[in-house]
Design a protein around this motif. Structure first.
Motif, short mmCIF file in Angstrom:
data_model
loop_
_atom_site.label_atom_id
_atom_site.label_comp_id
_atom_site.label_asym_id
_atom_site.label_seq_id
_atom_site.Cartn_x
_atom_site.Cartn_y
_atom_site.Cartn_z
N SER A 1 18.03 -70.99 41.36
CA SER A 1 17.97 -70.68 42.79
C SER A 1 18.08 -69.18 42.99
CB SER A 1 19.10 -71.40 43.54
OG SER A 1 20.36 -70.98 43.04
N GLY A 2 17.39 -68.69 43.97
CA GLY A 2 17.38 -67.25 44.25
C GLY A 2 16.44 -66.95 45.39
N THR A 3 15.92 -65.75 45.42
CA THR A 3 15.01 -65.30 46.47
C THR A 3 13.61 -65.17 45.90
OG1 THR A 3 16.79 -64.07 47.55
CG2 THR A 3 14.53 -63.51 48.17
N ALA A 4 12.65 -65.81 46.54
CA ALA A 4 11.26 -65.74 46.07
C ALA A 4 10.64 -64.43 46.53
CB ALA A 4 10.45 -66.92 46.61
N VAL A 5 10.07 -63.70 45.59
CA VAL A 5 9.40 -62.44 45.89
C VAL A 5 8.00 -62.49 45.28
CG1 VAL A 5 11.57 -61.17 45.94
CG2 VAL A 5 10.23 -61.24 43.82
N THR A 6 7.19 -61.54 45.66
CA THR A 6 5.85 -61.43 45.08
C THR A 6 5.63 -60.00 44.60
OG1 THR A 6 3.46 -61.64 45.53
CG2 THR A 6 4.86 -61.00 47.36
N VAL A 7 5.08 -59.88 43.40
CA VAL A 7 4.74 -58.58 42.81
C VAL A 7 3.26 -58.64 42.46
CG1 VAL A 7 5.22 -56.92 40.97
CG2 VAL A 7 7.07 -58.37 41.85
N SER A 8 2.51 -57.64 42.88
CA SER A 8 1.07 -57.71 42.65
C SER A 8 0.50 -56.33 42.39
CB SER A 8 0.36 -58.35 43.85
OG SER A 8 0.50 -57.54 45.00
N SER A 9 -0.71 -56.33 41.86
CA SER A 9 -1.49 -55.10 41.72
C SER A 9 -2.92 -55.41 42.11
CB SER A 9 -1.44 -54.58 40.28
OG SER A 9 -2.25 -55.36 39.44
N SER A 10 -3.60 -54.39 42.62
CA SER A 10 -5.03 -54.53 42.93
C SER A 10 -5.71 -53.22 42.62
CB SER A 10 -5.24 -54.91 44.40
OG SER A 10 -4.70 -53.91 45.26
N GLU A 11 -6.88 -53.30 42.03
CA GLU A 11 -7.64 -52.11 41.66
C GLU A 11 -8.51 -51.72 42.83
OE1 GLU A 11 -8.87 -49.02 39.04
OE2 GLU A 11 -7.26 -50.49 38.84
N ASP A 12 -8.17 -50.61 43.47
CA ASP A 12 -8.91 -50.14 44.63
C ASP A 12 -9.95 -49.12 44.19
OD1 ASP A 12 -9.13 -48.02 47.00
OD2 ASP A 12 -8.64 -49.98 47.86
N PRO A 13 -11.18 -49.20 44.71
CA PRO A 13 -12.21 -48.24 44.30
C PRO A 13 -11.84 -46.79 44.59
CG PRO A 13 -13.19 -50.09 45.48
CD PRO A 13 -11.70 -50.22 45.63
N LEU A 14 -11.02 -46.58 45.60
CA LEU A 14 -10.64 -45.22 45.97
C LEU A 14 -9.32 -44.79 45.37
CD1 LEU A 14 -11.56 -42.83 47.75
CD2 LEU A 14 -10.17 -43.80 49.59
N PHE A 15 -8.32 -45.66 45.42
CA PHE A 15 -6.97 -45.30 45.02
C PHE A 15 -6.64 -45.65 43.58
CE2 PHE A 15 -6.67 -46.18 49.62
CZ PHE A 15 -6.25 -44.95 50.06
N GLY A 16 -7.47 -46.46 42.92
CA GLY A 16 -7.07 -46.97 41.60
C GLY A 16 -6.11 -48.13 41.78
N PRO A 17 -5.18 -48.34 40.85
CA PRO A 17 -4.26 -49.48 40.98
C PRO A 17 -3.24 -49.26 42.08
CG PRO A 17 -3.70 -48.17 39.05
CD PRO A 17 -4.98 -47.59 39.60
N VAL A 18 -3.06 -50.28 42.91
CA VAL A 18 -2.06 -50.26 43.98
C VAL A 18 -1.05 -51.36 43.67
CG1 VAL A 18 -1.63 -50.39 46.45
CG2 VAL A 18 -3.82 -49.51 45.61
N ILE A 19 0.22 -50.99 43.51
CA ILE A 19 1.27 -51.95 43.21
C ILE A 19 1.97 -52.31 44.51
CG2 ILE A 19 3.30 -52.43 41.80
CD1 ILE A 19 0.70 -51.80 40.26
N SER A 20 2.16 -53.62 44.74
CA SER A 20 2.74 -54.09 45.99
C SER A 20 3.93 -55.01 45.70
CB SER A 20 1.71 -54.84 46.83
OG SER A 20 0.57 -54.02 47.07
N PHE A 21 4.91 -54.98 46.61
CA PHE A 21 6.10 -55.80 46.46
C PHE A 21 6.58 -56.27 47.82
CE2 PHE A 21 10.75 -55.99 46.83
CZ PHE A 21 11.02 -57.04 45.95
N GLY A 22 7.01 -57.52 47.88
CA GLY A 22 7.58 -58.04 49.11
C GLY A 22 8.30 -59.35 48.85
N VAL A 23 9.09 -59.78 49.82
CA VAL A 23 9.73 -61.10 49.76
C VAL A 23 8.67 -62.13 50.13
CG1 VAL A 23 11.47 -62.59 50.80
CG2 VAL A 23 12.04 -60.22 50.23
#
Length: 892
Positions: free
Chosen positions: A763-785
């Protein structure tokens, strides 16, 4: 290269790169071609006997045709060769040949023309070969070098790699891993900075200037440019060029017919001829040996026509082929206001006041408005540059220059587009660590593009762009008005040590406005209430009494900065008030912003604003910047136990089977993540209720049953997941219910109906961690609950690799739902170290592999003992060329 009719099959055009050499000139690095045969013969013929011996271990007057063919015919994979072209002649050759299959080792060698030694060509070749080698599976370079070949040994040693040497049979065997290290990255970026900064000195500090396009008409652009340069007091050699005006004088400068008639090459050529004649002038300047061109002429890409865009491309190609840098076309010009290098090569008739604020603007039309506004505010300028169409020189180049420019203490950039955001991030971050960087970013309207700027605009991901600026430490403002508001404060005043603000006023209404603005912008009032703690001075007080009140507030150890608001009576003079306050501020090491109604700009060195809200907004920007600057961002993220080779094999294997890309299977995703130390929670596909029950029995604890069809994973709610199943029978029943629901949905057959059993996570807190390759910015790392905060409220933090440990800490604690991770309402806090480590691993994986188009870890259960990654969706695609790589290159 576009005009070459015989490019061999597989020619890697992405390896072509314009680069700045250590002397500030431009050269081209490209893969070798069979058509380079004659160029190699000329190169070899120009080498000294010693250089030939050091390269080939023997005297070799001429390379045989057989050897030249072997050198020029490569497969661009197991055998790779590059050439460096300076003014279309080969100045350097580098190559590597992979050794035994599966050894991941290659023998490297390079040779630099005697005439071009000392320009950093060997370092550039090694840097590019190492980056290309990594992309084709090479891990280690080896070389055999004669002991007396100190230059080559020095190139290997100075590159920042961990180099080993062995002496055997009269040769030194050199070997080193080509995986970038912190030291090799630092060396590469330091060399890039020095080279690009030096190239800007040829633009901003030229020893000689030639203006081409002078005519007998006094209002012609070329004639105006000469007049402005003369009037500015430029101390260098100035030439005026114009065929129709040859033999006359303009502003006391004799006019000649062409650049070829000058006694020597002008460092900077200012071009003010019609667009159709610009290309000829550029070529003439290149032949003469000029270092840079400034094109005031318009009707290039700014015209919005294919013909204009093609002409601009041809001009850029000719400029770089001649080793020069290009400012413009359609530029308003440049100004250097520093006393020892004054130059007004712009369309502005007046020099701005001398100061320490450096400005960069892309729009030529905006230039005159910016300079006029600076003058009205009495804000001194060190340098001003208008990029126009920004075909070559950009804000990144100017920031490289400003890093070392002692005359500049703060900079402002008005950006309409951005061609290389990754490079902007790292340079801006370095500059912001020593000088305030204020950025105005236009272009969030999607109605039209920026004329002349053939790049994607950042309005397509404004939240990512805003996060990039925050990560870089720049002060983001909405318009030029606000840019100057901040500049008035940060150019000549200390930064606030904290957010505590005292308000000194003789008018409670103004004090209330200032207090409300402080609260709105996240500043703290130094006291319980404004009326109790702000030091009010009666309206009848003389200026020195109000100044004394400001001084007392600045002396308070509980105050970090002061807002002074004064409404003059008929007997009081505004200048006297400003002078009195400025005198008190000058005695202390704290900032003060002032509102004296009717006054704006810098008064006696004091930043003054027409309304309190403007003053407080500027103060808040400076305060946030000071907090960013003072914060230790920590070291760059580095990971132990990473197996990049395994990850590379997983990616290549999938792309070979699916050339257009696609989603990895669970097993493939597990292998990829495991290579970076990310353990995906076990998942067991089952085909029947009995198998589901048996698997639950083997797991021996609570389990989860979930549908695995890709289209269902992103649906809200928990319809496709059954949790808290404590027995084999409950698991079997859940399987049957899910299969029935899938059948109703039309997914009852085939792979799409796959159902899996998974051990229940702690049991704990569900979070999401992701990355996306943007044509302009390159990899964008994202985090949230996970859930409502992310999906409904968009409470997500974004960052851009490479990350530092402080960036990751800011991501986790910067979201609004961060209290859920820190023991909200008595819950047990999650293991932040484990969560930070997971984000770090995702960021490094995404940064290493641009083929990872998207990677979503969801859900991730963060709990007191660690993290459990329950699901992963990884989508691959053929990698686009990133705007910023591990090898130096100018945007093309």
């Amino acid at each position: 290269m576009d005009g070459s009719p015989d490019l061999p099959t597989g020619y890697p055009r992405a390896w072509e790169a314009d680069i700045v050499l250590s002397d500030g000139s431009v050269a081209l690095v490209r893969p070798i071609l069979p058509s380079d045969t004659e160029g190699i013969h000329r190169f070899h013929a120009g080498q000294s006997a010693e250089s030939v011996y050091l390269r080939f271990f023997a005297p070799l007057p001429r390379i045989s045709d057989k050897d030249v063919r072997r050198f020029t015919h490569v497969d661009y994979h197991s055998r790779v060769a590059l050439v460096v072209l300076v003014r279309d002649e080969i100045a350097g050759i580098g190559r590597f040949d992979q050794l035994d299959e599966g050894d991941h080792c290659a023998e490297v060698a390079f040779n630099v023309a005697d005439a071009h030694r000392g320009r950093g060509i060997g370092s550039v070749l090694l840097e590019h070969l190492a980056d290309i080698g990594s992309s084709v599976g090479v891990r280690r370079f080896v070389a055999e070098v004669l002991p007396q070949n100190r230059r080559m040994l020095g190139v290997f040693q100075d590159a920042g790699f961990e180099v080993s040497h062995e002496y055997d049979d009269g040769l030194i065997a050199v070997s080193f891993d080509i995986e970038p290290t912190d030291r090799s990255r630092a060396v590469r970026l330091a060399r890039e900075h020095r080279a690009e900064g030096r190239s800007m000195r040829a633009v901003l500090e030229p020893a000689s200037v030639a203006v081409v396009g002078v005519s007998r008409a006094v209002d012609a652009v070329g004639s105006v440019a000469v007049r402005h340069i003369v009037d500015s007091g430029y101390a260098g050699q100035l030439y005026a060029v114009g065929k129709a005006a040859a033999g006359t004088t303009v502003s006391g400068v004799e006019v000649v017919a062409s650049l070829s008639q000058l006694q020597g090459a002008a460092d900077l050529v200012v071009i003010a001829v019609p667009a159709s004649g610009v290309l000829d002038v550029v070529r003439e300047g290149g032949m003469a040996g000029s270092k840079a061109v400034l094109i005031l002429s318009s009707d290039f890409a700014d015209a919005g026509t294919d013909q204009g865009r093609a002409l601009q491309s041809d001009v850029l190609a000719a400029t770089r082929a001649s080793g020069m840098r290009l400012l413009g076309p359609n530029s308003f010009g440049l100004i250097n206001a520093s006393a020892d290098r004054t130059l007004n090569a712009s369309l502005s008739p007046r020099m701005p006041p001398v100061g320490s604020f450096g400005m960069f603007a892309q729009s030529g039309a905006l230039g005159i408005a910016l300079l006029a506004s600076a003058e009205r505010r009495n804000l001194g300028i060190s340098t001003f540059v208008s990029a126009g169409n920004r075909s070559d020189i950009s804000g990144n180049d100017l920031m490289q220059y400003w890093l070392d420019d002692d005359a500049t203490t703060a900079v402002g950039l008005y950006l309409e587009s951005m061609g290389n955001p990754r490079k902007f991030t790292r340079i801006a971050r370095k500059l912001a660590s020593i000088k305030p960087v204020i950025v105005v970013k236009s272009g969030f309207s999607e109605s039209r593009g920026t004329p002349g700027h053939a790049v994607r605009r950042t309005h397509e991901r404004p939240e990512a762009f805003a996060a990039m600026l925050r990560q870089s430490g720049v002060i983001r403002v909405e318009n030029t008005h606000q840019m100057f508001d901040v500049a008035q404060l940060v150019t000549n005043h200390p930064l606030p040590a904290g957010p505590r603000v005292a308000i000194v006023t003789n008018a409670p209404a103004l004090g209330s406005l200032a207090a409300d603005a402080c609260v709105s912008w996240g500043l703290e009032i130094a006291g319980e209430t404004v009326s109790a703690r702000s030091l009010e001075a009666p309206a009848t007080d003389a200026p020195h009494h109000f100044g004394a009140a400001v001084g007392a507030a600045l002396d308070d150890p509980g105050v970090d900065s002061v807002v002074a608001c004064f409404v003059p009576s008929l007997a009081d003079a505004d200048p006297a008030i400003a002078q009195a306050v400025a005198a008190e501020v000058a005695k202390r090491d704290k900032p003060c912003v002032a509102t004296f109604l009717g006054m704006r700009g810098t008064q006696h060195g004091l930043p003054t604003y027409s309304m309190p809200e403007d003053a407080v907004r500027a103060l808040a920007g400076a305060t946030r910047y000071a907090q960013w600057k003072a914060r230790d961002r920590g070291p760059r993220v580095s990971l132990a136990g990473v197996n990049r080779r395994t990850a590379h094999d997983v990616i290549e294997s999938h792309l070979l089977a699916h050339p257009t890309g696609g989603e990895l299977s669970h097993d493939q995703a597990q292998a990829l993540l495991s290579a970076y130390g990310i353990q995906l929670w076990p998942l067991y596909p089952v085909a029947s209720p009995a198998q589901a029950g048996d698997r639950a029995r083997l797991i021996g604890g609570p389990v989860v049953v979930k549908a695995m069809a890709p289209g269902l994973r992103h649906e809200p709610g928990r319809r496709w997941v059954r949790t808290n199943l404590g027995s084999p029978q409950a698991c079997a029943t859940a399987f049957a219910n899910l299969r029935e629901a899938l059948t109703e949905r039309g997914l009852g057959q085939g792979e799409s109906s796959q159902i899996a059993v998974q051990p229940a996570a702690p049991s704990g807190t569900a979070v999401t961690v992701s990355s996306s390759e943007d044509p302009l910015f390159g990899p964008v790392i994202s985090f949230g609950v996970a859930g409502v905060p992310t999906e409904l409220l968009a409470d997500v933090a974004h960052r851009f690799p490479p990350l530092r440990t402080g960036d990751i800490e800011d991501m986790v604690r910067g979201i609004q739902s961060a209290p859920l991770l820190a023991g909200y309402r008595g819950a047990e806090p999650v293991d932040h170290d484990a969560l930070h480590d997971l984000i770090a691993r995702v960021s490094v994986l995404a940064d290493d592999h641009p083929e990872v188009a998207s990677m979503i870890l969801n859900p991730v259960i963060a709990h007191a003992q660690g993290v459990a990654v329950l699901g992963a969706n990884v989508h691959l695609a053929r990698a686009q060329t990133r705007s910023d790589t591990n090898r130096r290159t100018l945007s093309r």
